[in-house]
Scaffold this motif. Structure first.
Motif, short mmCIF file in Angstrom:
data_model
loop_
_atom_site.label_atom_id
_atom_site.label_comp_id
_atom_site.label_asym_id
_atom_site.label_seq_id
_atom_site.Cartn_x
_atom_site.Cartn_y
_atom_site.Cartn_z
N GLU A 125 83.82 29.41 42.68
CA GLU A 125 84.94 30.35 42.55
C GLU A 125 85.01 30.93 41.15
OE1 GLU A 125 88.26 28.53 45.67
OE2 GLU A 125 88.23 27.87 43.59
N SER A 143 95.96 36.73 44.26
CA SER A 143 97.17 36.37 44.99
C SER A 143 97.44 37.41 46.08
CB SER A 143 98.36 36.31 44.03
OG SER A 143 99.59 36.36 44.73
N GLN A 144 97.90 36.94 47.22
CA GLN A 144 98.22 37.86 48.31
C GLN A 144 99.53 38.61 48.06
OE1 GLN A 144 98.05 35.77 52.05
NE2 GLN A 144 95.83 35.52 51.97
N LEU A 149 90.01 36.06 45.56
CA LEU A 149 90.79 35.07 44.82
C LEU A 149 92.00 35.67 44.11
CD1 LEU A 149 87.81 32.94 43.45
CD2 LEU A 149 89.15 32.60 45.54
N LYS A 155 88.59 21.49 48.94
CA LYS A 155 89.15 21.37 47.60
C LYS A 155 88.26 20.39 46.84
CE LYS A 155 93.85 22.50 49.00
NZ LYS A 155 93.84 23.83 48.37
N THR A 209 94.75 27.00 45.46
CA THR A 209 94.72 28.03 46.50
C THR A 209 94.98 27.45 47.88
OG1 THR A 209 92.40 27.89 47.21
CG2 THR A 209 92.84 29.09 45.17
N ASN A 210 95.24 28.35 48.84
CA ASN A 210 95.36 27.94 50.24
C ASN A 210 94.14 28.37 51.06
OD1 ASN A 210 95.72 30.72 50.57
ND2 ASN A 210 97.29 30.47 52.17
N ILE A 211 93.05 28.75 50.38
CA ILE A 211 91.90 29.28 51.12
C ILE A 211 91.24 28.18 51.94
CG2 ILE A 211 91.56 31.13 49.46
CD1 ILE A 211 89.23 29.60 48.29
N LYS A 261 90.90 35.04 50.36
CA LYS A 261 89.82 34.06 50.35
C LYS A 261 88.49 34.59 49.85
CE LYS A 261 88.18 34.49 55.16
NZ LYS A 261 87.97 33.74 56.42
N VAL A 283 94.18 33.14 41.62
CA VAL A 283 94.33 31.70 41.88
C VAL A 283 92.95 31.09 42.08
CG1 VAL A 283 95.70 30.00 43.14
CG2 VAL A 283 96.39 32.40 43.18
N THR A 306 96.27 33.07 48.94
CA THR A 306 95.24 33.70 48.12
C THR A 306 94.23 34.42 49.00
OG1 THR A 306 95.44 31.83 46.56
CG2 THR A 306 93.46 33.20 46.37
#
Length: 419
Positions: free
Chosen positions: A305, A278-279, A276, A297, A291-293, A273, A286, A271
């Motif tokens: 967000e 999607s890459q 937000l 969490k 997410t993988n930011i 960062k 996301v 994602t």
């Protein structure tokens, strides 16, 4: 009609449904999908094992927080097919979308460590990141009279990185209140080289562990749980014995992300960062734990967000450029026991530092210092969560972007906020 589809009706998905219901153009329809009926207040899982919260304090009905006019479907999501702009549900239902928000959260995965969910699982090995785990741990703690309590983190990232520390601090208080603290040896085992991911906070929290007589084992990369001999073993053969192991297993994204081929090694969705988005897919956004930011969490992060993502969803549907407005802002209370707590406030670039929050010179909450105001703030957050955040209402005076006001940081950082 155009279709906005939200996957997941937990904190992040529910906030997005409430934010967007009144702000999307009239030709947009919102659908939200989740397979579970109960909406859990996950910060409450920390308090449940110690009797601070009762079971009924930790959940509500998900449907009660979905706004009128939003189509709510309670079914399992089988697979996302982004190339076809559709999602398949159980029993073969297919939902087409023009815009997708993934808010599927994360889950614990004890099966990722050899022996973790073995013969001692929910007997002498427990988690408190699930409602069932926290409830069974409560029953175990009530009967625990003496021995070695090990609080353990498997690997990062995890939901609420401070929660294991809070558990250790509350355990110290709990056993002191019961008059058996001298009979219980508490050890905090972490894969990090300190108590937290950020240096200043790590030093402060590490000092607090020392003050409370809690042993620390850093840089511990777990290889297995030895159920027969009750010990955890690292890859470099360090052994930590336990009578009661409270572990935070590997945290992973929902399995639907794996089935859809949309995630990284831990099933978190790559994602942007700041926006937000999607890459990989322009029409996919996301939010939250999915997410993988590189930020915490935590519920506060999902809240910040949601405010940023709402504006970017509106930008997207109206053909405007996305704003790179999310700065990784996280705001977390850290329970330290004896009706006290710390508060940390940070983002991608600024680590937690001392100061006051939210108003310069006034506070009333202290940053990186224990006090009772912070503790009552944490308890009050449950009301705020249900009555403001889940209904898409903002918290006055707290912006989604981190403020430097009241923080002990360099003058140049303060100046950045005025330009």
């Amino acid at each position: 009609m155009k279709n906005l589809l939200i996957l997941g009706a937990g904190s992040a998905g529910t906030m997005m449904a409430n934010h967007l219901k009144t702000r999307l153009p009239k030709d947009w329809k919102i659908t939200i999908v989740d397979q579970f009926e109960k909406h859990y207040y996950q910060p409450g899982f920390l308090f449940l094992p110690f009797g601070i919260y009762e079971e009924e304090d930790c959940f509500r009905s998900k449907g009660a927080y979905i706004p009128e006019g939003v189509n709510y479907i309670q079914k399992k999501i089988e697979v996302i097919e982004p190339e076809q702009h559709q999602v398949r549900l159980e029993e073969g239902d297919v939902l087409k979308y023009d815009l997708l928000i993934i808010a599927t959260g994360s889950r614990i995965a004890p099966e990722e460590v050899e022996g973790m969910n073995g013969s001692e699982w929910q007997k002498s090995v427990f988690d408190f990141y699930t409602f069932e785990g926290a409830r069974q741990l409560r029953d175990k703690l009530e009967k625990f009279e003496e021995g070695k309590l090990v609080v353990h983190i498997t690997e990062m990232p995890i939901k609420c990185p401070v929660a294991p520390l809070e558990f250790a601090f509350l355990a110290d208080w709990y056993f002191q209140e019961r008059g058996i603290r001298e009979k219980v040896d508490i050890t905090y085992v972490t894969p990090l080289d300190g108590a937290f991911t950020k240096p200043t906070a790590a030093a402060t929290l590490g000092h607090l562990l020392d003050e409370k007589g809690i042993n620390t084992v850093p840089d511990f990369a777990i290889a297995s749980v030895d159920n027969e001999n009750k010990k955890i073993v690292s890859w470099d053969e360090i052994e930590v014995p336990f009578d009661l192991l409270v572990t935070v297993p590997t945290n992973m994204g929902d399995d639907v992300i794996l089935r859809s081929g949309m995630g990284d090694d831990l099933n978190f969705v790559p994602t942007n960062k700041h926006t937000l988005q999607s890459q990989e897919y322009e029409d996919v956004f996301v939010i939250g734990d999915a997410t993988n930011i590189p930020t915490s969490k935590a519920g506060s992060v999902a809240h910040f967000e949601a405010e940023v993502l709402t504006e970017n969803i509106l930008n997207y549907v109206n053909g405007r450029a996305l704003e790179p407005a999310f700065d990784g802002h996280a705001n977390c209370f850290v329970e330290t026991g004896f009706n006290k707590a710390m508060l940390i406030d940070f983002n991608y670039d600024q680590e937690p530092v001392p100061g006051v929050f939210p108003f310069r010179g006034i506070g009333p909450m202290k940053l990186l210092k224990e006090n009772k105001v912070n503790h009552w703030g944490k308890l009050a957050f449950r009301w705020i969560y249900w009555n403001r955040l889940m209904k898409g209402k903002t918290i006055p005076f707290i912006s989604p972007q981190m403020s430097y006001a009241g923080k002990e940081v360099e003058q140049k950082k303060e100046e950045l906020t005025t330009h």
